[in-house]
Design an enzyme around this catalytic site. Structure first.
Site, PDB file in Angstrom:
ATOM      1  CG  ASP A  32       2.995   6.743   3.063  1.00  0.00           C
ATOM      2  OD1 ASP A  32       2.074   6.071   2.581  1.00  0.00           O
ATOM      3  OD2 ASP A  32       3.802   6.306   3.911  1.00  0.00           O
ATOM      4  CD  GLU A 244      -3.180   3.287   6.362  1.00  0.00           C
ATOM      5  OE1 GLU A 244      -2.634   3.023   7.448  1.00  0.00           O
ATOM      6  OE2 GLU A 244      -2.884   2.709   5.294  1.00  0.00           O
TER       7      GLU A 244
HETATM    8  O1  FUB Z   1       4.004   4.093   5.038  1.00  0.00           O
HETATM    9  C1  FUB Z   1       3.539   3.470   6.202  1.00  0.00           C
HETATM   10  C2  FUB Z   1       2.064   3.493   6.262  1.00  0.00           C
HETATM   11  O2  FUB Z   1       1.508   2.835   5.130  1.00  0.00           O
HETATM   12  C3  FUB Z   1       1.442   4.858   6.193  1.00  0.00           C
HETATM   13  O3  FUB Z   1       1.609   5.596   7.351  1.00  0.00           O
HETATM   14  C4  FUB Z   1       0.068   4.478   5.839  1.00  0.00           C
HETATM   15  O4  FUB Z   1      -0.766   5.521   5.465  1.00  0.00           O
HETATM   16  C5  FUB Z   1       0.315   3.479   4.737  1.00  0.00           C
HETATM   17  O5  FUB Z   1       0.545   4.106   3.504  1.00  0.00           O
END
Ligand code: FUB
Length: 343
Positions: A32, A244
């Site tokens: 991320d 997301e």
């Molecule tokens: O790293 C945890 C979660 O996985 C992140 O918050 C999302 O965007 C995905 O990458």
């Protein structure tokens, strides 16, 4: 493959060429990546993936992170420096678990780390921690940002100095459990609250930040993502709908909202003429990577644009990721040339 315990790491090997999609960090797992140019260098604010034995499920229980490290490089392709742990779960008064994807911002000599974590009721909220320099250490505010919920914060600073917080994510990110900013009683499962396939998809949220960067100055609104006809992208349109990892950058006076489509694993993007949208879907920045999640950031450094992302090359495990970067190219009409990470 377990990373070594070295705290300081240098990507000294020529093999780490950014144009070959090599892992930028190999001594620990990172994911991320939110990249920014601060003080003339590239700073990267990633998640720090670890193995805790937490069960894998549709709510992301296996992403069980407990601290953040900051990394920097003098320029693309240069050595990557690990500045060590800059914020730990145990030092965040309100948080219980799961330090997911963070972002950072700078204003008037202070640096701000925005991060999601579950509170004592196991609901994701967004916190902010403050430092005097981009490499931390960061001190968490005693409470999460008022009115915050869900995860994956990203802060965009416009040319007039205004800062906008984007956030949200469905399934494990719990966005589907909220309506008008309120948790809806009884919603517990991954698809509780997901609109029917022929209804508008859930959208990322956007709110201007207060002048002190610590709270939202307004109630979050939908950052609407629409098709070329102006209709909201539908919930059943899994190749294009928001899941997301929202990120906003500005190129040639246009605002680019890019995001993960989750279960179809694209990084899609949409263009608008202001920070609130609507944003018209244009295509993909990045095709699926190795591993389930796809999460990115986009930053300009000395006139060139770079994509930061992750995959699971080092571990082969979806929850143990490694960050990478690649140069991004625009077409003359402002569209982005899609990157295929497998090439
Ligand atoms: O790293 C945890 C979660 O996985 C992140 O918050 C999302 O965007 C995905 O990458």
């Amino acid at each position: 493959c377990a990373p070594s315990s070295k705290d300081e790491q240098t990507a000294e090997n020529e093999e780490t060429s950014i144009f070959r999609h090599q892992p930028l960090v190999t001594h620990m797992y990172t994911a991320d990546p939110s990249a920014h140019v601060f003080e003339g260098k590239i700073y990267i604010y990633p998640s720090h993936d670890i193995e805790t034995g937490a069960t894998s499920d549709d709510m992301g229980g296996h992403f069980d992170m407990k601290d953040y490290h900051v990394f920097s490089m003098d320029e693309p392709g240069a050595a990557v420096k690990d500045h060590g742990p800059v914020l730990k779960l145990e030092d965040i008064p309100w948080a219980s678990r799961q330090l997911w994807a963070p972002d950072a911002a700078h204003k008037e000599g202070k640096y701000y780390l925005y991060f999601p974590a579950k509170d004592q009721d196991d609901i994701f909220r967004i916190g902010v921690a403050v430092a005097d320099n981009p490499a931390g250490p960061f001190k968490a505010q005693p409470n999460p940002i008022k009115g915050s919920y869900s995860m994956d914060p990203a802060v965009f600073q416009d040319d007039d100095g205004s800062n906008y917080l984007y956030f949200g994510g469905i399934w494990g990110g719990q966005l589907q459990w909220f309506e008008d900013g309120e948790l809806v009683a009884g919603r517990k499962g991954p698809t509780d609250g997901i609109p029917a396939p022929d209804q508008a998809a859930l959208m990322p949220k956007v709110a201007k930040l207060t002048a002190d960067m610590l709270e939202m100055a307004e109630k979050p609104k939908d950052a609407l993502i629409v098709d070329e006809q102006g209709n909201p992208i539908l919930s059943g349109d899994n190749q294009r709908r928001f899941f997301e990892g929202a990120w906003v950058h500005k190129y040639n006076e246009q605002y680019y909202l890019s995001y993960s489509t989750g279960d179809t694993h694209n990084i899609a993007y949409a263009i608008g003429d202001n920070p609130y949208g609507p944003f018209v879907h244009k295509g993909n920045v990045l095709l699926p990577v190795q591993g389930w999640t796809n999460h990115h950031s986009i930053v300009e450094f000395e006139g060139k644009w770079y994509l930061f992302y992750h995959d699971t090359e080092l571990s082969g495990e979806t929850h143990l990721r490694n960050i990478k970067m690649a140069e991004l190219q625009y077409n003359p009409d402002g569209t982005i040339q899609t990157i295929n990470p497998m090439k």
